[in-house]
Design a protein around this motif. Sequence first.
Motif, short mmCIF file in Angstrom:
data_model
loop_
_atom_site.label_atom_id
_atom_site.label_comp_id
_atom_site.label_asym_id
_atom_site.label_seq_id
_atom_site.Cartn_x
_atom_site.Cartn_y
_atom_site.Cartn_z
N LEU A 301 47.00 30.80 60.42
CA LEU A 301 48.18 29.46 60.73
C LEU A 301 49.11 30.51 61.11
N SER A 302 49.43 31.03 61.10
CA SER A 302 50.66 31.67 61.73
C SER A 302 51.80 32.28 60.45
N VAL A 303 51.92 31.82 59.22
CA VAL A 303 52.41 31.46 58.43
C VAL A 303 52.79 33.13 58.32
N ASP A 304 54.22 33.25 57.66
CA ASP A 304 54.67 34.53 57.41
C ASP A 304 54.24 35.38 56.57
N SER A 305 54.49 37.09 56.90
CA SER A 305 53.09 37.31 56.13
C SER A 305 53.78 37.76 54.69
N TYR A 306 54.71 37.43 54.52
CA TYR A 306 55.54 37.78 53.57
C TYR A 306 55.45 36.68 52.23
N VAL A 307 55.08 34.74 52.39
CA VAL A 307 55.05 34.24 52.20
C VAL A 307 53.93 33.89 51.35
N ARG A 308 52.17 35.09 52.20
CA ARG A 308 50.87 34.49 51.63
C ARG A 308 51.63 35.70 50.07
N ASP A 309 52.33 36.94 49.96
CA ASP A 309 52.50 37.57 48.71
C ASP A 309 53.15 36.86 47.88
N ILE A 310 53.85 36.06 48.34
CA ILE A 310 54.30 35.13 47.59
C ILE A 310 53.45 33.45 46.37
N ILE A 311 52.16 33.37 47.96
CA ILE A 311 51.30 32.30 47.25
C ILE A 311 50.22 33.43 46.16
N VAL A 312 50.02 34.47 46.94
CA VAL A 312 49.42 34.89 45.83
C VAL A 312 49.91 35.43 44.51
N GLY A 313 50.77 35.94 44.71
CA GLY A 313 52.09 35.91 43.22
C GLY A 313 51.77 34.62 41.88
N VAL A 314 51.89 32.85 42.91
CA VAL A 314 52.18 32.06 42.21
C VAL A 314 51.09 31.99 41.71
N ILE A 315 49.58 32.01 42.08
CA ILE A 315 48.40 32.04 41.80
C ILE A 315 47.97 32.07 40.51
N ILE A 316 48.35 33.62 40.62
CA ILE A 316 47.66 34.78 39.57
C ILE A 316 48.80 33.94 38.09
N ILE A 317 49.65 33.50 38.51
CA ILE A 317 50.46 33.26 37.59
C ILE A 317 50.32 31.79 36.49
N ALA A 318 50.21 30.79 37.79
CA ALA A 318 49.63 30.03 37.02
C ALA A 318 48.48 29.56 36.21
N ALA A 319 47.61 30.82 36.94
CA ALA A 319 45.69 30.78 36.27
C ALA A 319 46.12 31.47 34.81
N VAL A 320 46.81 32.26 34.82
CA VAL A 320 46.94 32.97 33.86
C VAL A 320 48.39 32.45 32.62
N ALA A 321 48.93 32.16 33.45
CA ALA A 321 49.67 30.68 32.55
C ALA A 321 48.75 29.52 31.96
N ALA A 322 48.30 29.38 32.51
CA ALA A 322 47.19 27.95 32.30
C ALA A 322 46.13 28.20 30.92
N SER A 323 45.53 29.71 30.93
CA SER A 323 45.16 30.34 29.68
C SER A 323 45.78 30.59 29.13
N SER A 324 46.65 30.84 29.22
CA SER A 324 47.77 31.09 27.69
C SER A 324 47.96 30.76 27.20
N LEU A 325 49.06 29.37 27.69
CA LEU A 325 49.12 27.75 27.20
C LEU A 325 47.58 27.14 26.27
N ASP A 326 46.87 27.56 27.26
CA ASP A 326 45.30 27.23 26.48
C ASP A 326 45.29 27.38 25.02
N LYS A 327 44.95 28.96 25.15
CA LYS A 327 45.64 29.57 23.71
C LYS A 327 46.23 29.07 22.72
N ILE A 328 47.50 29.28 23.15
CA ILE A 328 48.80 28.59 21.92
C ILE A 328 48.22 27.42 21.60
N ASN A 329 47.97 26.26 22.07
CA ASN A 329 47.41 25.41 22.31
C ASN A 329 45.94 25.07 20.76
#
Lengths: 331, 307
Positions: A301-329
């Motif tokens: 899609l010709s998206v800037d290569s640095y954007v990819r890194d940010i998206i990957v990081g956000v997905i990991i944090i979001a996925a792990v955050a959901a798991s962590s919040l669920d545990k707290i809950n």
Amino acid sequence: MAETENDPASLLQYFRRYGTLTCFMLLLLGFWLLLPDTFMTGRNIFNVTQQMSMLAVVAFAMTIVMAMGDFDLSVGSMASLAGIVAAVVFRETGLVPLGIGLALLAGLIGGVLNGFLVSYVGILPFVATLGTLTVFSGAAFLASGGKTIFGADIPEAFGVFARGGIPLWQSGEITVILPNLTIIAVLTLAIVWFVLEKMVFGRHLYAMGGNAEAARLAGIPVKRLRLMAYAAAGLGAALAGLMYASRVASANPTQGSGLMLDAIAAVFLGMTISRNGEPRVLNTLIGVLLLGVLSNGLTQLSVDSYVRDIIVGVIIIAAVAASSLDKINRN
Amino acid sequence: MKRRNIVGALAAVAMMAASHAAAAADKIAVITPYLAQPGTQFYVEAFQAKAKDFGWEVNVVDTKGDVAAAIARIEDAANQKVSAIVINVDPSQVAAGLEAAKAAGVPVFGMDAGATPLLVTNVTSNGYSMAADTAAYVTNRIGGKGNVVMFVFDAFPPVQQRGVIADTIFKNNPGIKVLDRVTPDVQDGGIADSRAKMEAILSANPEKGAISAVWAAWDQPALGALQAIEAAGRTGEGIVITGIDANPQAREAIGKGGNFEASMAQDFKGIGATVADAVKRHLSGEKIKQGVIYVPTKLITSANVNE
């Protein structure tokens, strides 16, 4: 249904269990819609599996260690070292099997060293493998003189291997092939899956990951199993290093270093899919594919290569955050 | 629950579609693992400036030192059927990607990458002419006679060709004698060992005027020789030193007006712009005959070092 819809806890639970998978499916769907001609083609799918094969092998190996709740930070530099060992042997002798054999042996020895330090000396995995990371990396620089080994020093057959595969079908002028590197990754997956899911060894590793002390009291030979798990991880890292060296037909003392963090990321992504958040190798595969599909699709899609890194990081944090919040809950 | 997901999916797809809307222009992928290096940045910026004039959609992909990832991105771009791919990486290391591009019929151009039949052409500086310029400078400055020390490195082809040219020029002047043809140990970058070698040569030739010039095939040995001459207290003998590449350290030495008198600057921006021209020519149907296109280089002396 109407009740659960407005219940934030169940929403969280849903995301914890299926967030990563949903995300993966949406990515596939999105890329397919945006790239109707080039994304969901046999050729591109095999292309992605080939691109991810090295990371996959490292991530599968990492899953073995993480099943016990440990880490191996040295896998990336071990991959580099294995490539260098093979290349130096190629340069000196020209013998491909000898180079491959010694590179894998280096991986096994390095893995045993990690296991010994963690298991018998009792150093924390993070510290022990951080130490060996530096040692392996230094050894790779020493053996190569800090230079890239390439060109005539690398036997033709070794470089050609990564480009080859089993021809499957003809698509226009292009033959779609099942790449050799993909085959190696699938075989590795099969072995790791069998060891972790079907053998007593694997069940014991997960028991150690749950509670090492209880596992020891239950009579599981914790020290020996831990040593074996690290040895397997070292071997896997060396295999990935050889695949990398074959793909670039050269060896450089830093070329594997990017694999370590991506491998941990892939295992983490996989863990967010597991029922109890434990690392399962088939889930690791989904983590690897998610990273691969994201890179492939965004490049197309010709998206800037640095954007990819940010998206990957956000997905990991979001996925792990959901798991962590669920545990707290739940607590 | 399900509805939420579908709405989310549509929103995501719509956003991506919006960013993807302008798709008519020629798409060019520039792929390099080395964008963090200053030279590469100059190439890429100059390429982008030209590409803007040509109305191309350029996607610069930096794999941050990862060569296997560069192969993967070349394969992706080939799959996507971009109009052309530009690489700044050793082609022998990314042969797997270049073959994928060839199979997909996507042309690949080298931006100071190295020559291979898998590229339409490679744009770079001419090593032969850089050596000719500095060797001619040395010959001229010492009036065609005197003893010259050469620093060469024949194991690395791009540097070997520089040495061959300098040999020829010095041989063509009967008054010039090549005192020593030194291959320094480059493990430490080349300065320290070159200095040690030069110190030994200075000790072996103690009388004033015994050495007229040092010609080095790249800047590091020239800097090492300069250090040796300074340490030996022989800066006043008028020994002329030249290097090639005009790196910042060399420019600083040349700017001081001491023994290190000249070096060659590659035109990185010119290389980037010339690649864009080559892509343009190829896309408009012209067949490019040269496997390598050379971009002129520039002699740097104290007169123009601060430009």
